[in-house]
Scaffold this motif. Structure first.
Motif, short mmCIF file in Angstrom:
data_model
loop_
_atom_site.label_atom_id
_atom_site.label_comp_id
_atom_site.label_asym_id
_atom_site.label_seq_id
_atom_site.Cartn_x
_atom_site.Cartn_y
_atom_site.Cartn_z
N GLY A 520 1.03 -1.09 -0.29
CA GLY A 520 0.18 -0.02 -0.25
C GLY A 520 0.95 1.28 0.21
O GLY A 520 0.55 2.11 -0.41
N PHE A 521 1.69 1.66 1.04
CA PHE A 521 2.61 2.08 1.15
C PHE A 521 3.31 2.05 -0.47
O PHE A 521 3.92 3.76 -0.95
N ILE A 522 4.29 1.93 -1.40
CA ILE A 522 5.01 1.79 -2.41
C ILE A 522 3.69 2.02 -3.82
O ILE A 522 4.05 2.49 -4.56
N VAL A 523 2.91 1.62 -4.18
CA VAL A 523 1.54 2.11 -4.25
C VAL A 523 1.74 3.70 -5.08
O VAL A 523 1.61 4.18 -5.36
N VAL A 524 1.35 4.17 -3.42
CA VAL A 524 0.99 5.27 -2.63
C VAL A 524 2.60 6.02 -4.03
O VAL A 524 2.34 7.34 -3.90
N GLN A 525 3.52 5.52 -3.10
CA GLN A 525 4.48 6.14 -3.50
C GLN A 525 5.07 6.63 -4.73
O GLN A 525 5.67 7.52 -5.71
N ASN A 526 4.38 5.56 -5.64
CA ASN A 526 4.62 5.09 -6.94
C ASN A 526 3.88 6.26 -7.85
O ASN A 526 4.11 6.51 -9.17
N LEU A 527 2.88 6.67 -7.38
CA LEU A 527 1.92 7.23 -8.13
C LEU A 527 2.17 8.76 -8.36
O LEU A 527 3.38 9.91 -7.60
N PRO A 528 1.66 8.97 -10.17
CA PRO A 528 2.65 11.13 -10.30
C PRO A 528 2.20 11.99 -9.15
O PRO A 528 1.23 12.21 -8.54
N GLY A 529 3.35 12.14 -9.01
CA GLY A 529 3.24 13.55 -7.95
C GLY A 529 3.53 13.12 -7.02
O GLY A 529 3.74 14.57 -5.45
N ALA A 534 8.66 8.56 -8.52
CA ALA A 534 7.83 8.29 -9.00
C ALA A 534 7.72 7.25 -10.27
O ALA A 534 7.64 7.74 -10.79
N PHE A 535 7.52 6.09 -10.35
CA PHE A 535 7.74 5.21 -11.42
C PHE A 535 6.19 4.52 -11.12
O PHE A 535 5.60 3.80 -10.82
N LEU A 536 5.23 4.81 -12.32
CA LEU A 536 3.40 4.85 -12.99
C LEU A 536 3.52 3.45 -12.77
O LEU A 536 2.34 2.79 -12.05
N PRO A 537 4.41 2.50 -13.28
CA PRO A 537 4.37 1.24 -14.29
C PRO A 537 4.99 -0.25 -12.18
O PRO A 537 3.78 -0.61 -12.38
N LEU A 538 5.62 0.10 -11.47
CA LEU A 538 5.82 0.09 -10.30
C LEU A 538 4.31 -0.30 -9.35
O LEU A 538 3.19 -0.71 -7.95
N ALA A 539 3.80 1.58 -8.99
CA ALA A 539 2.33 0.65 -8.53
C ALA A 539 1.65 -0.09 -9.76
O ALA A 539 0.83 -0.18 -8.87
N LEU A 540 0.86 0.29 -10.46
CA LEU A 540 -0.11 -0.66 -11.34
C LEU A 540 0.58 -2.08 -10.83
O LEU A 540 -0.66 -2.67 -10.45
N VAL A 541 1.75 -2.67 -10.80
CA VAL A 541 2.24 -4.16 -10.24
C VAL A 541 1.84 -4.74 -8.88
O VAL A 541 1.64 -4.98 -8.89
N VAL A 543 -1.00 -2.87 -7.06
CA VAL A 543 -2.20 -2.64 -7.40
C VAL A 543 -2.98 -3.94 -7.67
O VAL A 543 -2.98 -4.99 -6.80
N ILE A 544 -2.14 -4.70 -8.47
CA ILE A 544 -2.52 -6.11 -9.81
C ILE A 544 -2.10 -7.18 -8.44
O ILE A 544 -2.61 -8.31 -7.79
N LEU A 545 -0.13 -6.83 -7.48
CA LEU A 545 -0.24 -7.73 -6.52
C LEU A 545 -1.11 -8.43 -5.18
O LEU A 545 -1.02 -9.02 -4.50
N PHE A 546 -1.61 -6.77 -4.83
CA PHE A 546 -2.49 -6.42 -3.90
C PHE A 546 -4.09 -7.21 -3.94
O PHE A 546 -4.27 -8.42 -3.75
N ILE A 547 -4.36 -6.87 -5.17
CA ILE A 547 -5.98 -7.56 -5.40
C ILE A 547 -5.87 -9.15 -5.57
O ILE A 547 -6.82 -9.71 -5.10
N LEU A 548 -4.60 -9.38 -6.46
CA LEU A 548 -4.39 -10.78 -6.69
C LEU A 548 -4.37 -11.79 -4.82
O LEU A 548 -4.32 -12.91 -5.16
N ALA A 549 -3.00 -11.04 -4.25
CA ALA A 549 -3.34 -11.70 -2.06
C ALA A 549 -4.47 -11.45 -2.20
O ALA A 549 -4.81 -12.60 -1.31
#
Length: 566
Positions: A520-529, A534-541, A543-549
């Protein structure tokens, strides 16, 4: 605090853990010398190969260690040495050892199949699909991260021609590969004895190190090494395990054991004091002790990647359950804990108070251990090259094993068929004949070992664009969340056998809390701005990993509670 006290306490704790807790786990889980292992029942001389425990131990330990038990404690030391030290002791004993040993045992009970297949049996086919996709994505992160680590370690910079450490380590590593092939052929085609092959192999291993040190002929940049490493892991994925993967890991294990022995002997002679503050704070450099301490230490306490090694390659090679399973499954994790303590001592000695030494973990570790070994006559420059080579060997063995396991997992994903003929007809009708034919072709390609390897390495190449420094944070969190999912699989197996499983329930609840918070922390930290890095692809990855878990947790609770009620 004197370093010998820290090391001595760790050795005593781990010895008692192996004898007492490891023995109790083996008895509860039904580990028995009467059980015939999958390596014998399914021997195909490619993936399933009955192997001497010393060779399996070398492969397994080399594969699980990676760079984690060195990198993790050094990075986590920003919180002080006490929390890191306690987490290593507790984590290895009650979480990591249980996780690794349990993953090996349940794979042995399911014909040496992966954790995903054991989840299908004990939870549901849907849960297996969720886990396999999660595991495969995590493995591509492993391949990308460790390819970059190795390439950066071996790279030669023409602007600094006097800096030859990387070129020396890289040259020796390439020689190791050819030595491993010769060892595998000698053992499996000419049936040379293990003792004779090992003695000759270790001698040539020393000669390879000397050749790399005095004749560093391979002077390539980062991109050149990336190409070589990618070609190597493709070969390691598809060639018979006895020809390249197993012998290289086995021979390199002696390099790793020598590094640990050298560091241990140097500590006995130098016995430096740990100058770092015992506790620096709950929030340091924008990171909170919970959850980032438990994510950062990673392989030094518990690592989800270990479950994939235990069930992906090790269970297919185990010769017998007693004593091999406990030695390899539980013992390897404790040895890794010793290495993590040594890494913590190094950074603790080189730091002062709240000021933790800055620099790359590999360089910090090499400089510290080289100084330890200089206490018994090893020149520091030679020691630094040797430690760098050993460090890269850790990373390289994890890299080749991760690629092969990624191939296994993708083949399992592609082999999954609709749960019933009716479902298959409905799928074909919905998609149309043309689309259905395309899907079958894709499945056929991905279920082939060459196609599965291509897909695994291909996605890793895409992720390489981000670079190691950006990949590592999400890799660490995904890796630890994978450990929680593996503990869930072990728990389901034990519960289905009619037993309570507090030894896995408590660790899995803790690890889910840690890792879901960290992602959750990493997703927020990699959102634009949110930050300059911040690296948006990592935020997307993320989110996917969080949902799968979360989907996996819900599916497990639904199925297990339903079966319990019925």
């Amino acid at each position: 605090m004197n370093s010998l006290v820290l090391l001595g306490i760790g050795l005593v704790v781990f010895f008692l853990a192996y004898v007492l807790y490891g023995g109790w786990l083996a008895k509860k889980w039904g580990v028995s010398k009467e059980n015939i292992t999958p390596a014998h029942r399914l021997n195909d001389n490619r993936d399933f190969v009955p192997t001497d425990v010393k060779v399996v131990m070398g492969h397994h330990f080399s594969s699980i260690a990676g760079a984690g038990p060195i990198t993790g404690p050094i990075l986590a030391a920003i919180f002080g040495w006490v929390p890191v030290y306690l987490w290593i002791l507790i984590g290895c004993t009650f979480l990591g050892g249980v996780h690794d040993f349990g993953s090996l045992v349940i794979s042995l009970r399911h014909d040496g199949k992966s954790i995903g297949e054991t989840i299908r049996t004990n939870i549901s086919p849907r849960a297996k699909k969720i886990f396999n996709w999660y595991a495969w994505l995590t493995l591509t992160l492993v391949v990308a991260a460790f390819t970059d680590i190795c390439a950066q370690t071996f790279a030669f910079n023409p602007a600094a021609p006097e800096a030859l450490t990387g070129a020396r380590a890289g040259t020796a590593s390439v020689l190791f590969i050819f030595l491993a092939i010769a060892f595998g052929v000698a053992r499996n085609r000419f049936h040379a004895s293990l003792l004779a092959s090992t003695v000759i192999g270790v001698i040539f291993l020393g000669l390879a190190i000397a050749a790399g040190y005095f004749f560093p002929l391979i002077k390539l940049g980062v991109n050149g090494w990336r190409v070589i490493l990618l070609l190597y892991i493709v070969c390691a994925s598809v060639l018979p395990v006895w020809l390249l993967l197993q012998p290289r890991d086995y021979l390199c294990s002696f390099l790793l054991y020598a590094m640990i022995a050298g560091a241990f002997a140097g500590l006995l002679i130098r016995h430096p004091d740990v100058e770092m503050s015992p506790f620096i704070g709950f929030q340091v450099n924008g990171q909170f002790l919970f959850p980032f301490l438990f994510v950062t230490v990673a392989c030094g306490a518990i690592s989800g990647f270990h479950s994939l090694v235990s069930s992906g390659t090790t269970s297919k090679q185990l010769n017998k359950e007693v004593p091999d399973a406990k030695i390899v499954g539980y013992g390897s994790m404790l040895i890794e804990g010793v290495l993590a303590i040594i890494a913590l001592i190094v950074v603790g000695y080189l730091s002062s108070g709240d000021q933790v030494i800055a620099g790359a973990p590999a360089q910090i570790f090499a400089n510290g251990v080289a100084w330890f070994m200089s206490g018994f006559g090893i020149p520091e420059p030679l020691g630094q090259v040797f430690i760098t080579l050993a460090y890269s060997a850790f990373a390289l063995t994890s890299l080749d094993t991760a690629t092969r396991i990624g191939r296994y997992v993708m083949q399992e994903i592609a082999a999954d068929e609709p749960e019933s003929p009716a479902a298959e007809k409905a799928e074909a009708a919905a998609s149309g004949a043309q689309r259905g034919g395309f899907v079958r072709k894709v499945r056929a390609f991905a279920s082939n070992m060459y196609g599965a390897t291509f897909l695994t390495v291909g996605l890793a190449v895409v992720l390489l664009i981000a670079g190691y420094t950006r990949i590592w944070p999400i890799f660490g969190s995904a890796n630890q969340l994978l450990a929680a999912l593996a503990l869930l699989a072990i728990t389901a197996h034990v519960i289905r056998s009619g037993k309570k499983s507090w030894e896995t329930v408590v660790p899995l609840v803790f690890m889910f809390a840690v890792t879901l918070t960290a992602i959750g922390f990493i997703v927020v930290q990699n959102l634009p701005g949110q930050s300059p890095d911040a690296f948006l692809p990592l935020a997307l990855v993320g989110v996917i990993l969080f949902i799968l878990a979360v989907m996996q947790i819900v599916e497990a609770i639904r199925v297990l509670c339903g079966k319990k009620q019925s």
